[in-house]
Write a protein that holds these residues in place. Sequence first.
Motif, PDB file in Angstrom:
ATOM      1  N   LEU A  38       0.825  -1.210   0.000  1.00 18.63           N
ATOM      2  CA  LEU A  38       0.000   0.000   0.000  1.00 18.63           C
ATOM      3  C   LEU A  38       0.861   1.261   0.000  1.00 18.63           C
ATOM      4  O   LEU A  38       0.560   2.234  -0.688  1.00 18.63           O
ATOM      5  CB  LEU A  38      -0.951   0.004   1.198  1.00 18.63           C
ATOM      6  CG  LEU A  38      -2.097  -1.005   1.148  1.00 18.63           C
ATOM      7  CD1 LEU A  38      -2.862  -1.011   2.470  1.00 18.63           C
ATOM      8  CD2 LEU A  38      -3.030  -0.725  -0.012  1.00 18.63           C
ATOM      9  N   HIS A  39       1.935   1.215   0.773  1.00 20.84           N
ATOM     10  CA  HIS A  39       2.791   2.404   0.893  1.00 20.84           C
ATOM     11  C   HIS A  39       3.737   2.552  -0.302  1.00 20.84           C
ATOM     12  O   HIS A  39       3.754   3.589  -0.958  1.00 20.84           O
ATOM     13  CB  HIS A  39       3.593   2.333   2.193  1.00 20.84           C
ATOM     14  CG  HIS A  39       4.493   3.500   2.409  1.00 20.84           C
ATOM     15  ND1 HIS A  39       4.025   4.773   2.627  1.00 20.84           N
ATOM     16  CD2 HIS A  39       5.841   3.591   2.424  1.00 20.84           C
ATOM     17  CE1 HIS A  39       5.045   5.592   2.780  1.00 20.84           C
ATOM     18  NE2 HIS A  39       6.160   4.899   2.647  1.00 20.84           N
ATOM     19  N   ALA A  40       4.518   1.514  -0.590  1.00 12.67           N
ATOM     20  CA  ALA A  40       5.585   1.624  -1.591  1.00 12.67           C
ATOM     21  C   ALA A  40       5.095   1.459  -3.026  1.00 12.67           C
ATOM     22  O   ALA A  40       5.621   2.100  -3.930  1.00 12.67           O
ATOM     23  CB  ALA A  40       6.681   0.597  -1.297  1.00 12.67           C
ATOM     24  N   VAL A  41       4.111   0.615  -3.228  1.00 14.52           N
ATOM     25  CA  VAL A  41       3.640   0.354  -4.592  1.00 14.52           C
ATOM     26  C   VAL A  41       2.456   1.249  -4.942  1.00 14.52           C
ATOM     27  O   VAL A  41       2.431   1.871  -6.006  1.00 14.52           O
ATOM     28  CB  VAL A  41       3.275  -1.140  -4.785  1.00 14.52           C
ATOM     29  CG1 VAL A  41       2.741  -1.393  -6.177  1.00 14.52           C
ATOM     30  CG2 VAL A  41       4.482  -2.030  -4.494  1.00 14.52           C
ATOM     31  N   GLN A  42       1.487   1.321  -4.050  1.00 16.94           N
ATOM     32  CA  GLN A  42       0.298   2.135  -4.322  1.00 16.94           C
ATOM     33  C   GLN A  42       0.521   3.624  -4.040  1.00 16.94           C
ATOM     34  O   GLN A  42      -0.296   4.452  -4.422  1.00 16.94           O
ATOM     35  CB  GLN A  42      -0.892   1.635  -3.494  1.00 16.94           C
ATOM     36  CG  GLN A  42      -1.306   0.220  -3.827  1.00 16.94           C
ATOM     37  CD  GLN A  42      -1.809   0.081  -5.250  1.00 16.94           C
ATOM     38  OE1 GLN A  42      -2.471   0.960  -5.778  1.00 16.94           O
ATOM     39  NE2 GLN A  42      -1.484  -1.039  -5.880  1.00 16.94           N
ATOM     40  N   GLY A  43       1.600   3.947  -3.326  1.00 18.33           N
ATOM     41  CA  GLY A  43       1.944   5.342  -3.093  1.00 18.33           C
ATOM     42  C   GLY A  43       1.149   6.029  -1.996  1.00 18.33           C
ATOM     43  O   GLY A  43       1.115   7.258  -1.933  1.00 18.33           O
ATOM     44  N   MET A  44       0.527   5.250  -1.132  1.00 18.58           N
ATOM     45  CA  MET A  44      -0.239   5.852  -0.036  1.00 18.58           C
ATOM     46  C   MET A  44       0.712   6.365   1.052  1.00 18.58           C
ATOM     47  O   MET A  44       1.770   5.791   1.283  1.00 18.58           O
ATOM     48  CB  MET A  44      -1.173   4.822   0.600  1.00 18.58           C
ATOM     49  CG  MET A  44      -2.300   4.382  -0.261  1.00 18.58           C
ATOM     50  SD  MET A  44      -3.356   3.244   0.687  1.00 18.58           S
ATOM     51  CE  MET A  44      -4.653   2.973  -0.473  1.00 18.58           C
ATOM     52  N   SER A  45       0.301   7.427   1.710  1.00 20.21           N
ATOM     53  CA  SER A  45       1.063   7.925   2.853  1.00 20.21           C
ATOM     54  C   SER A  45       0.870   6.955   4.017  1.00 20.21           C
ATOM     55  O   SER A  45      -0.054   6.131   4.013  1.00 20.21           O
ATOM     56  CB  SER A  45       0.566   9.315   3.250  1.00 20.21           C
ATOM     57  OG  SER A  45      -0.743   9.226   3.794  1.00 20.21           O
TER      58      SER A  45
END
Length: 87
Positions: A38-45
Amino acid sequence: MPDPTKYVGLLLGPLLFALVWAWPMEALSPALRVTLVLHAVQGMSQKEVAEVLDCAEGTVAWRISEARRILRQKLKHVLGGEQNHDD
């Protein structure tokens, strides 16, 4: 007729990327894996990930750090041997 060999790189690049990352990602628990994706691939904070997973931001930060530590260990030989990353 176009040269089909010029497309081999386009196909092998993502395939090799997937193969290199598939086996280390399996070493992560589901909680670590989904948090990192979620953080690294999807770019979520980290805040957005915490909201989606219904957990504290501090938990998300720890999971990301732990997932990266585990991946560094698994990929150490691929990345060039002994590298100190404060493990």
